[in-house]
Write a protein that holds these residues in place. Structure first.
Motif, short mmCIF file in Angstrom:
data_model
loop_
_atom_site.label_atom_id
_atom_site.label_comp_id
_atom_site.label_asym_id
_atom_site.label_seq_id
_atom_site.Cartn_x
_atom_site.Cartn_y
_atom_site.Cartn_z
N VAL A 1 12.33 2.55 -2.43
CA VAL A 1 13.57 2.04 -3.02
C VAL A 1 14.28 1.04 -2.13
O VAL A 1 15.26 0.40 -2.55
CB VAL A 1 14.53 3.20 -3.37
CG1 VAL A 1 13.93 4.07 -4.45
CG2 VAL A 1 14.88 4.01 -2.12
N GLY A 2 13.83 0.87 -0.87
CA GLY A 2 14.51 -0.06 0.02
C GLY A 2 13.69 -0.35 1.25
O GLY A 2 12.75 0.38 1.60
N GLU B 1 11.20 -9.26 -1.32
CA GLU B 1 10.83 -10.15 -2.41
C GLU B 1 9.56 -9.66 -3.10
O GLU B 1 9.48 -9.64 -4.34
CB GLU B 1 10.63 -11.56 -1.89
CG GLU B 1 10.27 -12.57 -2.99
CD GLU B 1 10.03 -13.96 -2.45
OE1 GLU B 1 10.75 -14.89 -2.87
OE2 GLU B 1 9.12 -14.12 -1.61
N ALA B 2 8.58 -9.24 -2.31
CA ALA B 2 7.30 -8.82 -2.87
C ALA B 2 7.44 -7.55 -3.71
O ALA B 2 6.76 -7.40 -4.75
CB ALA B 2 6.29 -8.59 -1.75
N LEU B 3 8.30 -6.63 -3.29
CA LEU B 3 8.44 -5.34 -3.98
C LEU B 3 9.62 -5.30 -4.94
O LEU B 3 9.86 -4.28 -5.59
CB LEU B 3 8.57 -4.21 -2.96
CG LEU B 3 7.42 -4.02 -1.97
CD1 LEU B 3 7.64 -2.77 -1.13
CD2 LEU B 3 6.08 -3.95 -2.69
N ARG C 1 0.83 -1.21 0.00
CA ARG C 1 0.00 0.00 0.00
C ARG C 1 0.86 1.26 0.00
O ARG C 1 0.54 2.25 -0.67
CB ARG C 1 -0.95 -0.01 1.20
CG ARG C 1 -2.07 -1.04 1.09
CD ARG C 1 -3.15 -0.81 2.13
NE ARG C 1 -2.66 -1.03 3.49
CZ ARG C 1 -2.69 -2.20 4.10
NH1 ARG C 1 -3.16 -3.28 3.48
NH2 ARG C 1 -2.27 -2.32 5.36
N VAL C 2 1.97 1.23 0.76
CA VAL C 2 2.88 2.37 0.74
C VAL C 2 3.51 2.53 -0.63
O VAL C 2 3.60 3.64 -1.18
CB VAL C 2 3.97 2.21 1.82
CG1 VAL C 2 4.98 3.35 1.72
CG2 VAL C 2 3.36 2.18 3.21
N ALA C 3 3.93 1.41 -1.24
CA ALA C 3 4.58 1.46 -2.56
C ALA C 3 3.63 1.92 -3.65
O ALA C 3 4.09 2.39 -4.71
CB ALA C 3 5.15 0.09 -2.89
#
Length: 417
Positions: free
Chosen positions: A76-77, A94-96, A68-70
């Motif tokens: 970036v990290g 892994e998810a992002l 949700r934040v992304a």
């Protein structure tokens, strides 16, 4: 000033004196910090862009919160500062599609029994005899295979929680019963990982040290060795000095052991805090590897004071993919931290003598860890609450630093009711 890039922090260090340098390192790189945490934290205005409440032990919920934040920020990290969140950070990375460890490598680093098994397969010289234990029957079988004296401890604790030295079968059985009660997740949520799982390992004699390093794509790109001192029988740390006083050839063996351990566990991009002993023959034996920055003020204070090197900033450069890391520079001074311990149980009423301790030449800071009014206890009832705070010193030699810290800690007194 922010450049629009965001780094996710999964929880923080418990002490504000260790937590704030993490925010400062992010700010120095122009990164916004979004904190994913179970509870709100007190932090200076401007350090934190956003706080998202989430049960960070619930990995699917943690990943969903990070997604949700992304969706609205340029993430970036992702990074954590304590052992409990190593697997969560790997799941988010892994998810992002961010730099980090694979979930399998994170699990191996988080579980001391899996670490031992990986070392036994590829680096047997770095590990003592060991056995995983979860039942009384398994303990009896382990005592046949693992020589005494030995150490019995949880496979997934942190901060020296639950470490027992055992020299006889009877002591091992008593420690097992104590740890079976202690590792109930109802006592500490950290035991939601691998509840009731213990590790019996042969006790290694020698001096104790740690390696704090930065790993990128499986390669140790920067690392330094610190000397550590503990109080038995529960192995509670009370003093860290940086850099190490080990001879250069032994330091090279220690750093090689760290690099080999990183390879054995299959780590990707991460900070590491590797704890080990050096035997009287000058050979390193690994105690455990933590896939996060070290505590005890080593990475937040001692390395910067000794080397002029922002370890935390370099960790964020690695996990956020912001460019190459700067090599670790020469240590031009010695820095140390001394944990002032309370020797009684009760409620902390006051901490006195701090001004006198700070007047000792070479002593720079006192960071209070136990809040006034908090309950303090002794091991095995509690392995962390007896730490009142930490004194930090810098000087031209190991002797000057340890002498200053020893004099200063004798001046700090606690009132416990």
């Amino acid at each position: 000033m922010s450049n629009g890039r965001t780094v996710l922090f999964v929880n923080t260090r418990p002490s504000p004196a260790e937590a704030e340098p993490c925010y400062e390192a992010a700010r120095s790189l122009g990164l916004d910090v979004v904190l994913l945490a179970d509870n709100p934290v007190t932090v200076q205005e401007g350090y934190l862009a956003e706080w998202v409440r989430v049960d960070t032990f619930d990995l699917p919920a943690l990943v969903a919160a990070a997604r949700r934040v992304a969706d609205v920020r340029d993430v970036v990290g992702v990074v954590c500062w304590g052992d409990r969140d190593v697997e969560g950070v790997a799941a988010v990375a892994e998810a992002l599609g961010l730099p980090g460890n694979t979930p399998l490598a994170a699990r191996a680093a988080r579980n001391k029994a899996l670490t031992r098994a990986a070392l036994a397969d590829s680096c047997p010289d770095l590990t003592p005899a060991f056995a995983r234990v979860s039942t009384a029957e398994e303990l009896e079988q382990a005592l046949v295979r693992v020589p005494l004296p030995a150490v019995l401890k949880p496979v997934s604790a942190s901060a020296s929680k639950g470490i027992f030295s055992v020299s006889t079968y009877e002591e091992a059985r008593d420690a097992f019963e104590e740890l079976r009660r202690y590792t109930d997740p109802a006592n500490d949520p950290i035991f939601r990982y691998n509840p009731g799982q213990l590790l019996l390992e042969q006790r290694i004699e020698g001096t104790e040290h740690s390696v704090d390093g930065i790993v990128r794509d499986g390669r140790l790109v920067a690392a330094a060795v610190t000397d550590k001192f503990v109080r038995e029988p529960f192995f509670i740390e009370y003093l860290q000095t940086h850099p190490t006083s080990l001879p250069q050839e032994v330091q090279e063996r220690v750093l090689d052991a760290a690099a080999r351990t990183v390879g054995a566990l299959g780590l990707g991009t991460t900070a590491i805090h590797l704890e080990l002993k050096v035997t009287p023959d000058g050979l390193p034996v690994v105690l455990e590897l933590n896939s996060r920055t070290g505590g005890g003020y080593i990475t937040t204070h001692l390395i910067p004071l000794s080397r002029g090197y922002s370890f935390l900033q370099q960790v964020l450069i690695a996990v956020c993919g912001l460019g190459p890391n700067t090599p670790m520079p020469y240590a031009h001074l010695v820095a140390g931290s001394w944990q002032v311990l309370c020797d009684r149980e009760g409620k902390l009423g006051a901490v006195e003598g701090v001004a006198a301790a700070l007047a000792v030449p070479g002593v720079l800071h006192f960071a209070q860890d136990a809040p006034i009014g908090s309950a303090v206890a002794q091991p095995p009832a509690s392995f962390t609450s007896a730490v009142l705070g930490s004194l930090i010193s810098r000087g031209p030699s190991h002797e000057s630093v340890t002498t200053a810290l020893e004099a200063a800690q004798a001046l700090v007194r606690s009132e416990v009711g």
